[in-house]
Design a protein around this motif. Structure first.
Motif, PDB file in Angstrom:
ATOM      1  N   GLU A 261      -3.309  -0.227   2.451  1.00  0.00           N
ATOM      2  CA  GLU A 261      -4.599   0.346   2.177  1.00  0.00           C
ATOM      3  C   GLU A 261      -5.595  -0.707   3.001  1.00  0.00           C
ATOM      4  O   GLU A 261      -5.443  -1.897   2.855  1.00  0.00           O
ATOM      5  N   VAL A 262      -6.657  -0.086   3.642  1.00  0.00           N
ATOM      6  CA  VAL A 262      -7.838  -0.748   4.246  1.00  0.00           C
ATOM      7  C   VAL A 262      -8.881  -0.427   3.634  1.00  0.00           C
ATOM      8  O   VAL A 262      -9.159   0.535   2.835  1.00  0.00           O
ATOM      9  N   THR A 263      -9.974  -1.222   3.740  1.00  0.00           N
ATOM     10  CA  THR A 263     -11.289  -0.825   3.418  1.00  0.00           C
ATOM     11  C   THR A 263     -12.352  -0.568   4.536  1.00  0.00           C
ATOM     12  O   THR A 263     -12.459  -1.447   5.394  1.00  0.00           O
ATOM     13  N   ILE A 264     -12.947   0.456   4.483  1.00  0.00           N
ATOM     14  CA  ILE A 264     -14.011   0.853   5.465  1.00  0.00           C
ATOM     15  C   ILE A 264     -15.456   1.009   4.692  1.00  0.00           C
ATOM     16  O   ILE A 264     -15.258   1.238   3.425  1.00  0.00           O
ATOM     17  N   TYR A 265     -16.473   0.759   5.404  1.00  0.00           N
ATOM     18  CA  TYR A 265     -17.835   0.878   4.720  1.00  0.00           C
ATOM     19  C   TYR A 265     -18.673   1.912   5.274  1.00  0.00           C
ATOM     20  O   TYR A 265     -18.728   1.881   6.504  1.00  0.00           O
ATOM     21  N   VAL A 266     -19.002   2.901   4.318  1.00  0.00           N
ATOM     22  CA  VAL A 266     -19.523   4.060   4.804  1.00  0.00           C
ATOM     23  C   VAL A 266     -20.790   3.777   4.308  1.00  0.00           C
ATOM     24  O   VAL A 266     -21.274   4.016   2.989  1.00  0.00           O
ATOM     25  N   ASP A 267     -22.013   3.978   5.280  1.00  0.00           N
ATOM     26  CA  ASP A 267     -23.386   3.551   4.609  1.00  0.00           C
ATOM     27  C   ASP A 267     -23.530   2.224   3.739  1.00  0.00           C
ATOM     28  O   ASP A 267     -24.013   2.508   2.566  1.00  0.00           O
ATOM     29  N   ASP A 268     -22.430   1.453   3.865  1.00  0.00           N
ATOM     30  CA  ASP A 268     -22.532   0.217   3.021  1.00  0.00           C
ATOM     31  C   ASP A 268     -21.620   0.370   1.862  1.00  0.00           C
ATOM     32  O   ASP A 268     -21.684  -0.842   1.192  1.00  0.00           O
ATOM     33  N   ARG A 269     -21.012   1.552   1.783  1.00  0.00           N
ATOM     34  CA  ARG A 269     -20.411   1.403   0.503  1.00  0.00           C
ATOM     35  C   ARG A 269     -18.953   1.602   0.738  1.00  0.00           C
ATOM     36  O   ARG A 269     -18.473   2.146   1.553  1.00  0.00           O
ATOM     37  N   PRO A 270     -18.041   0.657   0.144  1.00  0.00           N
ATOM     38  CA  PRO A 270     -16.659   0.338   0.344  1.00  0.00           C
ATOM     39  C   PRO A 270     -15.906   1.493   0.039  1.00  0.00           C
ATOM     40  O   PRO A 270     -16.078   2.338  -1.085  1.00  0.00           O
ATOM     41  N   ILE A 271     -15.170   2.152   0.907  1.00  0.00           N
ATOM     42  CA  ILE A 271     -14.075   3.379   0.768  1.00  0.00           C
ATOM     43  C   ILE A 271     -12.704   2.905   1.103  1.00  0.00           C
ATOM     44  O   ILE A 271     -12.369   2.343   2.184  1.00  0.00           O
ATOM     45  N   PRO A 272     -11.736   3.238   0.291  1.00  0.00           N
ATOM     46  CA  PRO A 272     -10.324   2.718   0.470  1.00  0.00           C
ATOM     47  C   PRO A 272     -10.031   3.806   1.574  1.00  0.00           C
ATOM     48  O   PRO A 272     -10.274   4.945   1.670  1.00  0.00           O
ATOM     49  N   ALA A 273      -9.055   3.463   2.357  1.00  0.00           N
ATOM     50  CA  ALA A 273      -8.409   4.391   3.494  1.00  0.00           C
ATOM     51  C   ALA A 273      -7.059   3.896   3.796  1.00  0.00           C
ATOM     52  O   ALA A 273      -6.769   2.726   3.531  1.00  0.00           O
ATOM     53  N   ARG A 274      -6.115   4.806   4.088  1.00  0.00           N
ATOM     54  CA  ARG A 274      -4.698   4.586   4.424  1.00  0.00           C
ATOM     55  C   ARG A 274      -4.471   4.070   5.962  1.00  0.00           C
ATOM     56  O   ARG A 274      -5.323   4.674   6.742  1.00  0.00           O
ATOM     57  N   ALA A 275      -3.982   2.932   6.214  1.00  0.00           N
ATOM     58  CA  ALA A 275      -3.807   2.414   7.455  1.00  0.00           C
ATOM     59  C   ALA A 275      -3.568   3.472   8.578  1.00  0.00           C
ATOM     60  O   ALA A 275      -2.538   4.226   8.316  1.00  0.00           O
ATOM     61  N   GLY A 276      -4.223   3.694   9.474  1.00  0.00           N
ATOM     62  CA  GLY A 276      -4.021   4.567  10.657  1.00  0.00           C
ATOM     63  C   GLY A 276      -4.500   6.001  10.691  1.00  0.00           C
ATOM     64  O   GLY A 276      -4.377   6.770  11.409  1.00  0.00           O
ATOM     65  N   GLU A 277      -5.032   6.321   9.832  1.00  0.00           N
ATOM     66  CA  GLU A 277      -5.411   7.638   9.375  1.00  0.00           C
ATOM     67  C   GLU A 277      -6.636   7.708  10.017  1.00  0.00           C
ATOM     68  O   GLU A 277      -7.441   6.734  10.196  1.00  0.00           O
ATOM     69  N   PRO A 278      -7.259   8.956  10.340  1.00  0.00           N
ATOM     70  CA  PRO A 278      -8.661   9.133  10.993  1.00  0.00           C
ATOM     71  C   PRO A 278      -9.648   8.850   9.977  1.00  0.00           C
ATOM     72  O   PRO A 278      -9.361   9.312   8.879  1.00  0.00           O
ATOM     73  N   ILE A 279     -10.799   8.406  10.238  1.00  0.00           N
ATOM     74  CA  ILE A 279     -11.759   8.155   9.465  1.00  0.00           C
ATOM     75  C   ILE A 279     -12.182   9.506   9.036  1.00  0.00           C
ATOM     76  O   ILE A 279     -12.331   9.353   7.596  1.00  0.00           O
ATOM     77  N   ALA A 280     -12.080  10.474   9.244  1.00  0.00           N
ATOM     78  CA  ALA A 280     -12.555  11.633   8.620  1.00  0.00           C
ATOM     79  C   ALA A 280     -11.717  11.952   7.356  1.00  0.00           C
ATOM     80  O   ALA A 280     -12.175  12.313   6.363  1.00  0.00           O
ATOM     81  N   ALA A 281     -10.603  11.585   7.600  1.00  0.00           N
ATOM     82  CA  ALA A 281      -9.608  12.145   6.458  1.00  0.00           C
ATOM     83  C   ALA A 281      -9.830  10.903   5.205  1.00  0.00           C
ATOM     84  O   ALA A 281      -9.955  11.356   4.174  1.00  0.00           O
ATOM     85  N   ALA A 282     -10.079   9.682   5.544  1.00  0.00           N
ATOM     86  CA  ALA A 282     -10.412   8.833   4.519  1.00  0.00           C
ATOM     87  C   ALA A 282     -11.750   9.272   3.625  1.00  0.00           C
ATOM     88  O   ALA A 282     -11.993   8.898   2.817  1.00  0.00           O
TER      89      ALA A 282
END
Lengths: 120, 399
Positions: A31-52
């Motif tokens: 699991e990785v963390t991306i920041y969408v408008d400064d809000r942390p969102i969990p994501a699965r490594a390798g998936e497209p941003i839109a899926a997360a």
């Protein structure tokens, strides 16, 4: 940014397809963390941003240049550009075909965006 | 510039079959595919695939895709994944971009197996987030394992729409309504889909999936200026082909859904025939492949004829350039009679999608409002690039 802009969570709950009769259980992954408008969102490594984003219930990616109408993932295969967002300071990135990266900073794009938005 | 005997563009069932056949006949084959994995639309389909050889027949699309990828790897085909074939140039030269790098490929034969795009039609509210194509929905559900929404309206009829409705139900979403087409359909919501109206009846829904058939997408062949012919069953122009599936341009073949094929079995049989012909296989093998294809021809999928557009309701028609239906109607009233005319006057079709998502509606309006027979509505002029590519990649090209 005004309160009505940016990430809106409307489709809530667990949106991951964890079991599937044909595909089996969702395989474990990093699991990785991306920041969408400064809000942390969990994501699965390798998936497209839109899926997360969809998994987090976020469906608005951008607003259009002419009248500010919202858009979100439409074609899913990189053809329509409705899912453009500003990613790590670069505007108009197709989030349906761009993989997530730990620490990535993503900004809901207004119009054509600008090179500064994501790096501010 | 890289050289090969046969370049295959597109790694779906038709492209894989073409690459396998050409490699089997001794040709040096490069297969270029823009997706991260081979298999084309089979990658995101879980329904059984019918009409295939015994060891693949009845398998879910995802497993057929994996099997084809394994076979291609074992056959010694050079595979360029995540690579966009964006331009077709003189002497069968294909421009390829992979990430930030670019190169050109030249081959005696180029087999275009670029598949289809989901056909979409406009309706009020169709630009709201939550409205998406059938393949987007299935990609999210089956490849990325995400529910795009919980309460879904499936638009379209026929087996593809059944497949999509079933996919949502199996994944845990509720299909709240199914409607055959966009007539009487309206999506509403503040910033995304919150409700859907069908013939005056309102449903609480967050997602609308368009399953209105697939539109052949042979853009690279159109760049090569191949002659086209109107296929009434498909509702679109497709490349004209000879008995070996070769086009009017020497060495350029088009196979599979890009040429209007409907079933996976038909697409693969076409790929095999063109692959053998392009590689110069023995005449007996080519004749056998031709015969195998004859039995698989599908007349029509039943939902691909040129549609009727709800012309009296205000709505956006061209998503990329935000062109309204009214603007396109006005252009037609002022004398536009071709897709290119409409494009020049309104910008509809000038955006990043290059018209693939507004073309069916504009074509239907030309037919219904300008009285242009469908067979005379030729595709917009295709020019490189076929996809959005980084400008920096072009600086890497020789010459």
């Amino acid at each position: 940014m005004p309160a009505d802009e940016g990430a809106v969570e409307s489709v809530s709950g667990d949106l991951r397809v964890r079991q599937h009769p044909v595909l089996g259980d969702l395989p474990p992954t990093t699991e990785v963390t991306i920041y969408v408008d400064d809000r942390p969102i969990p994501a699965r490594a390798g998936e497209p941003i839109a899926a997360a984003l969809l998994a987090a219930g976020i469906r608005v990616c951008r607003t259009m240049p002419n009248r500010g109408r919202p858009r979100g993932p439409f074609c899913g295969v990189g053809r329509c550009t409705d899912c453009l967002m500003t990613v790590d300071g670069e505007p108009s990135v197709r989030t349906c075909v761009t993989p997530v990266r730990d620490g990535q900073r993503i900004v809901t794009q207004r119009g054509l965006g600008s090179w500064e938005e994501g790096t501010a | 510039m890289k050289q090969a005997d046969v370049v295959v563009v597109g790694g779906g069932p038709a492209g894989c079959a073409a690459a396998l056949a050409a490699a089997g006949a001794g040709a040096r084959v490069v297969l270029v595919d823009e997706q991260p994995d081979l298999g084309g639309h089979l990658r995101w389909r879980v329904a059984p695939t019918h009409g295939l050889e015994p060891d693949l027949d009845g398998q879910p699309g995802v497993r057929v895709a994996a099997a084809l990828a394994e076979r291609v790897a074992a056959a010694g085909v050079e595979v360029a994944r995540g690579s966009v074939a964006w331009g077709f140039f003189e002497d069968n030269v294909v421009g390829v971009v992979e990430g930030e790098t670019a190169y050109t490929l030249r081959a005696a034969s180029v087999i275009v197996a670029t598949g289809s795009t989901d056909r979409v039609l406009p309706f009020p509210g169709w630009t709201l987030p939550g409205v998406m194509t059938a393949r987007a929905a299935q990609l999210f559900l089956h490849v990325h394992r995400v529910l795009p929404g919980r309460r879904v309206v499936v638009v379209g009829d026929g087996p593809d729409a059944d497949e999509v409705a079933n996919a949502f139900a199996v994944a845990g979403a509720e299909v709240v309504a199914r409607v055959p087409g966009v007539a009487g359909l309206q999506a509403g919501g503040d910033r995304e889909v919150e409700e859907v109206e069908v013939d005056g009846q309102s449903y609480a829904a967050d997602t609308v999936v368009l399953t209105l058939g697939r539109l052949p997408d042979p853009e690279l062949a159109l760049q090569a200026r191949v002659e086209t012919v109107f296929d009434a069953a498909v509702g679109a122009h497709v490349p004209r082909r000879d008995e070996h599936l070769a086009t009017s341009q020497p060495g350029v073949y088009v196979v599979g859904e890009a040429a209007g094929a409907v079933s996976v079995a038909e697409a693969m049989a076409e790929g095999r025939l063109a692959g053998l012909a392009a590689a110069g296989a023995p005449e007996a093998d080519i004749a056998a492949a031709r015969e195998a294809l004859q039995g698989l021809r599908t007349a029509t999928s039943g939902n691909r004829a040129l549609p009727v557009v709800n012309a009296d309701v205000p709505m956006c028609l061209c998503r990329c350039e935000e062109v309204t239906l009214a603007a396109v109607r006005q252009a037609i009233a002022e004398g536009a009679t071709t897709l290119d005319d409409v494009k020049r006057r309104t910008r509809a079709g000038m955006g990043i999608c290059q018209g693939i998502f507004c073309l069916p509606a504009v074509a239907a309006l030309l037919r219904d409002e300008a009285g242009v027979p469908a067979e005379e509505i030729v595709p917009m002029t295709a020019r490189p690039p076929a996809r959005a590519i980084p400008l920096s990649a072009l600086t890497m090209l020789e010459e």
